[in-house]
Design a protein around this motif. Structure first.
Motif, PDB file in Angstrom:
ATOM      1  N   ALA A 132       0.900  -1.230  -0.030  1.00 35.67           N
ATOM      2  CA  ALA A 132      -0.032  -0.142  -0.068  1.00 35.67           C
ATOM      3  C   ALA A 132       0.847   1.170   0.029  1.00 35.67           C
ATOM      4  O   ALA A 132       1.988   1.164   0.422  1.00 35.67           O
ATOM      5  CB  ALA A 132      -0.788   0.063   1.202  1.00 35.67           C
ATOM      6  N   LEU A 133       0.470   2.270  -0.395  1.00 37.56           N
ATOM      7  CA  LEU A 133       0.725   3.607  -0.282  1.00 37.56           C
ATOM      8  C   LEU A 133       0.065   4.622   0.825  1.00 37.56           C
ATOM      9  O   LEU A 133      -1.333   4.444   0.660  1.00 37.56           O
ATOM     10  CB  LEU A 133       0.809   4.374  -1.665  1.00 37.56           C
ATOM     11  CG  LEU A 133       1.563   3.869  -2.898  1.00 37.56           C
ATOM     12  CD1 LEU A 133       1.398   4.688  -4.189  1.00 37.56           C
ATOM     13  CD2 LEU A 133       2.951   3.719  -2.476  1.00 37.56           C
ATOM     14  N   LYS A 134       0.684   4.901   1.530  1.00 36.58           N
ATOM     15  CA  LYS A 134       0.120   5.811   2.888  1.00 36.58           C
ATOM     16  C   LYS A 134       0.737   7.253   2.968  1.00 36.58           C
ATOM     17  O   LYS A 134       1.870   7.442   2.552  1.00 36.58           O
ATOM     18  CB  LYS A 134       0.508   4.906   3.905  1.00 36.58           C
ATOM     19  CG  LYS A 134      -0.048   3.465   4.016  1.00 36.58           C
ATOM     20  CD  LYS A 134       0.216   2.717   5.307  1.00 36.58           C
ATOM     21  CE  LYS A 134      -0.468   1.602   5.341  1.00 36.58           C
ATOM     22  NZ  LYS A 134      -0.533   0.917   6.652  1.00 36.58           N
ATOM     23  N   VAL A 135      -0.093   8.020   3.519  1.00 33.27           N
ATOM     24  CA  VAL A 135       0.321   9.184   3.883  1.00 33.27           C
ATOM     25  C   VAL A 135      -0.296   9.465   5.415  1.00 33.27           C
ATOM     26  O   VAL A 135      -1.737   9.323   5.500  1.00 33.27           O
ATOM     27  CB  VAL A 135      -0.150  10.441   2.937  1.00 33.27           C
ATOM     28  CG1 VAL A 135      -1.528  10.367   2.762  1.00 33.27           C
ATOM     29  CG2 VAL A 135       0.549  11.821   3.400  1.00 33.27           C
ATOM     30  N   GLY A 136       0.797  10.003   6.315  1.00 31.60           N
ATOM     31  CA  GLY A 136       0.279  10.251   7.636  1.00 31.60           C
ATOM     32  C   GLY A 136      -0.650   8.992   8.170  1.00 31.60           C
ATOM     33  O   GLY A 136      -1.489   9.157   8.818  1.00 31.60           O
ATOM     34  N   LYS A 137       0.158   7.686   7.851  1.00 32.42           N
ATOM     35  CA  LYS A 137      -0.550   6.410   8.369  1.00 32.42           C
ATOM     36  C   LYS A 137      -1.770   6.176   7.811  1.00 32.42           C
ATOM     37  O   LYS A 137      -2.279   4.994   8.014  1.00 32.42           O
ATOM     38  CB  LYS A 137      -0.397   6.332   9.867  1.00 32.42           C
ATOM     39  CG  LYS A 137       1.005   6.404  10.560  1.00 32.42           C
ATOM     40  CD  LYS A 137       0.703   6.345  12.088  1.00 32.42           C
ATOM     41  CE  LYS A 137       2.239   6.773  12.709  1.00 32.42           C
ATOM     42  NZ  LYS A 137       3.298   5.802  12.904  1.00 32.42           N
ATOM     43  N   LYS A 138      -2.249   6.843   6.922  1.00 32.01           N
ATOM     44  CA  LYS A 138      -3.513   6.416   6.314  1.00 32.01           C
ATOM     45  C   LYS A 138      -3.439   5.973   4.666  1.00 32.01           C
ATOM     46  O   LYS A 138      -2.571   6.805   3.912  1.00 32.01           O
ATOM     47  CB  LYS A 138      -4.313   7.777   6.083  1.00 32.01           C
ATOM     48  CG  LYS A 138      -5.026   8.082   7.421  1.00 32.01           C
ATOM     49  CD  LYS A 138      -5.879   9.469   7.270  1.00 32.01           C
ATOM     50  CE  LYS A 138      -6.187   9.854   8.699  1.00 32.01           C
ATOM     51  NZ  LYS A 138      -7.208  11.028   8.399  1.00 32.01           N
ATOM     52  N   SER A 139      -3.852   4.880   4.439  1.00 26.23           N
ATOM     53  CA  SER A 139      -3.575   4.208   3.098  1.00 26.23           C
ATOM     54  C   SER A 139      -4.551   5.091   2.098  1.00 26.23           C
ATOM     55  O   SER A 139      -5.600   5.271   2.339  1.00 26.23           O
ATOM     56  CB  SER A 139      -4.240   2.778   3.261  1.00 26.23           C
ATOM     57  OG  SER A 139      -4.204   2.228   1.863  1.00 26.23           O
ATOM     58  N   PHE A 140      -3.880   5.326   0.995  1.00 25.49           N
ATOM     59  CA  PHE A 140      -4.738   6.140   0.017  1.00 25.49           C
ATOM     60  C   PHE A 140      -4.680   5.206  -1.256  1.00 25.49           C
ATOM     61  O   PHE A 140      -5.663   5.411  -2.193  1.00 25.49           O
ATOM     62  CB  PHE A 140      -4.205   7.324  -0.300  1.00 25.49           C
ATOM     63  CG  PHE A 140      -2.941   7.630  -0.979  1.00 25.49           C
ATOM     64  CD1 PHE A 140      -2.663   7.716  -2.283  1.00 25.49           C
ATOM     65  CD2 PHE A 140      -1.640   7.684   0.037  1.00 25.49           C
ATOM     66  CE1 PHE A 140      -1.368   7.759  -2.861  1.00 25.49           C
ATOM     67  CE2 PHE A 140      -0.452   7.748  -0.503  1.00 25.49           C
ATOM     68  CZ  PHE A 140      -0.239   7.820  -1.996  1.00 25.49           C
ATOM     69  N   CYS A 141      -3.898   4.229  -1.404  1.00 27.10           N
ATOM     70  CA  CYS A 141      -3.973   3.203  -2.360  1.00 27.10           C
ATOM     71  C   CYS A 141      -3.495   1.898  -2.132  1.00 27.10           C
ATOM     72  O   CYS A 141      -2.335   2.018  -1.279  1.00 27.10           O
ATOM     73  CB  CYS A 141      -3.145   3.718  -3.582  1.00 27.10           C
ATOM     74  SG  CYS A 141      -3.051   2.724  -5.268  1.00 27.10           S
ATOM     75  N   ARG A 142      -3.771   0.945  -2.491  1.00 26.72           N
ATOM     76  CA  ARG A 142      -3.210  -0.412  -2.141  1.00 26.72           C
ATOM     77  C   ARG A 142      -3.490  -1.687  -3.167  1.00 26.72           C
ATOM     78  O   ARG A 142      -4.444  -1.305  -3.911  1.00 26.72           O
ATOM     79  CB  ARG A 142      -3.763  -0.946  -0.732  1.00 26.72           C
ATOM     80  CG  ARG A 142      -5.112  -1.686  -0.774  1.00 26.72           C
ATOM     81  CD  ARG A 142      -5.751  -2.438   0.492  1.00 26.72           C
ATOM     82  NE  ARG A 142      -6.673  -3.066   0.430  1.00 26.72           N
ATOM     83  CZ  ARG A 142      -7.029  -4.496   0.096  1.00 26.72           C
ATOM     84  NH1 ARG A 142      -5.888  -5.189  -0.304  1.00 26.72           N
ATOM     85  NH2 ARG A 142      -8.199  -4.882  -0.151  1.00 26.72           N
ATOM     86  N   VAL A 143      -2.815  -2.495  -3.152  1.00 28.27           N
ATOM     87  CA  VAL A 143      -2.873  -3.527  -4.242  1.00 28.27           C
ATOM     88  C   VAL A 143      -3.810  -4.485  -3.750  1.00 28.27           C
ATOM     89  O   VAL A 143      -3.818  -4.828  -2.615  1.00 28.27           O
ATOM     90  CB  VAL A 143      -1.530  -4.488  -4.458  1.00 28.27           C
ATOM     91  CG1 VAL A 143      -1.764  -5.381  -5.339  1.00 28.27           C
ATOM     92  CG2 VAL A 143      -0.368  -3.320  -4.933  1.00 28.27           C
ATOM     93  N   LYS A 144      -4.786  -4.838  -4.528  1.00 22.31           N
ATOM     94  CA  LYS A 144      -5.907  -5.828  -4.250  1.00 22.31           C
ATOM     95  C   LYS A 144      -5.335  -7.270  -4.655  1.00 22.31           C
ATOM     96  O   LYS A 144      -5.352  -8.118  -3.893  1.00 22.31           O
ATOM     97  CB  LYS A 144      -7.216  -5.688  -4.732  1.00 22.31           C
ATOM     98  CG  LYS A 144      -8.204  -6.546  -4.448  1.00 22.31           C
ATOM     99  CD  LYS A 144      -9.540  -6.049  -5.022  1.00 22.31           C
ATOM    100  CE  LYS A 144     -10.733  -6.818  -4.707  1.00 22.31           C
ATOM    101  NZ  LYS A 144     -10.753  -8.214  -5.104  1.00 22.31           N
TER     102      LYS A 144
END
Length: 109
Positions: A21-33
């Motif tokens: 996953a890609l995260k910013v500020g510990k929040k995921s904004f995109c992930r591989v399904k």
């Protein structure tokens, strides 16, 4: 995905639901399904618009109905469209101060 997001600030790679996953500020904004699909965080209105405008790229399964996330066929999307969608997802999830810094021309870390 990482290369498409390289101009965004404070992007970290990690895991979400056991996938990269890609995260910013510990929040995921995109992930591989899976090998063909990524999950992008979007506003519900934007999700509906994307699925209607480009169903060959954007879709949902029953699991994602009503959630602010859309599925993207990663092998079908252009690099420019992927970068744009990652930017939109990042803007949605990033802290407001970080968004301001990015809009003011802050460089990636």
């Amino acid at each position: 995905m990482r290369k498409a997001a390289e101009r965004l600030l404070e992007v970290e790679t990690g895991n979400s639901y056991g996938t990269p996953a890609l995260k910013v500020g510990k929040k995921s904004f995109c992930r591989v399904k899976d090998a063909d699909t990524v999950v992008l965080m979007v506003d519900l209105e934007e999700k509906e618009m994307l699925m209607a405008a480009a169903p060959e790229l954007f879709f949902e399964t029953d699991h994602y109905k009503g959630w602010p996330a859309v599925l993207l066929r990663i092998h079908e999307v252009s690099p420019d469209e992927l970068a744009h969608r990652l930017e939109r997802a990042w803007l949605r999830m990033a802290p407001k101060k970080l968004v301001k810094r990015w809009r003011d021309g802050g460089s990636p870390t």
